[in-house]
Write a protein that holds these residues in place. Structure first.
Motif, short mmCIF file in Angstrom:
data_model
loop_
_atom_site.label_atom_id
_atom_site.label_comp_id
_atom_site.label_asym_id
_atom_site.label_seq_id
_atom_site.Cartn_x
_atom_site.Cartn_y
_atom_site.Cartn_z
N ARG A 8 0.74 -1.19 -0.03
CA ARG A 8 0.01 -0.08 -0.01
C ARG A 8 0.95 1.35 0.06
N CYS A 11 1.36 1.96 -3.61
CA CYS A 11 0.12 2.50 -4.57
C CYS A 11 0.05 3.72 -4.67
N CYS A 17 -6.28 -1.40 -11.03
CA CYS A 17 -6.44 -2.72 -10.53
C CYS A 17 -7.88 -3.09 -10.27
N GLN A 18 -8.63 -2.13 -9.74
CA GLN A 18 -9.91 -2.54 -9.70
C GLN A 18 -10.89 -2.52 -11.06
N PHE A 25 -9.78 -6.29 -5.90
CA PHE A 25 -9.12 -5.33 -5.25
C PHE A 25 -10.10 -4.09 -4.92
N GLU A 26 -9.99 -3.49 -3.74
CA GLU A 26 -10.82 -2.60 -3.14
C GLU A 26 -10.00 -1.42 -2.72
N TYR A 27 -10.66 -0.27 -2.45
CA TYR A 27 -9.92 0.77 -2.30
C TYR A 27 -10.40 1.75 -0.87
N ALA A 33 -5.04 0.73 -2.85
CA ALA A 33 -5.81 -0.53 -3.21
C ALA A 33 -5.39 -1.45 -2.03
N SER A 34 -6.17 -2.48 -1.77
CA SER A 34 -5.87 -3.52 -1.17
C SER A 34 -6.41 -4.82 -1.80
N TYR A 35 -5.89 -5.95 -1.43
CA TYR A 35 -6.39 -7.13 -2.07
C TYR A 35 -7.36 -7.69 -1.26
N CYS A 61 -0.20 -2.61 -13.11
CA CYS A 61 0.15 -1.74 -11.89
C CYS A 61 1.22 -0.81 -12.22
#
Ligand code: F3S
Length: 76
Positions: A8, A11, A17-18, A25-27, A33-35, A61
């Motif tokens: 992170r 990023c 990515c999303q 992936f979410e933000y 972002a995180s997985y 990315c």
């Protein structure tokens, strides 16, 4: 097996990515972002279906923040 993790700190909230892998992936509010399947712990191996989408995002990315490993990631 393949494990996934977002660094992170690396990023830049580009949003790619999303777009490429919306299930993976979410933000947060800053767009970092995180997985999401394993809450970015990098400890649950990807399924074959997840891996297809993951690779798209991994390759694109711009900062290399998306990481993959054949070993589980250890918690910092
Ligand atoms: Fe961040 Fe890379 Fe996604 S910069 S928003 S992890 S494509």
């Amino acid at each position: 097996p393949v494990y996934a993790h977002v660094d992170r700190a690396a990023c830049i909230a580009c949003g790619l990515c999303q777009m490429l892998a919306p299930k993976l992936f979410e933000y947060d509010q800053e767009g970092i972002a995180s997985y999401c399947p394993d809450e970015n712990t990098g400890t649950v191996p990807l399924t074959g279906e997840q891996l297809i989408d993951f690779k798209l995002a991994y390759r694109r990315c711009p900062t290399g923040a998306i990481q993959r490993s054949e070993q589980p990631f250890t918690q910092a």
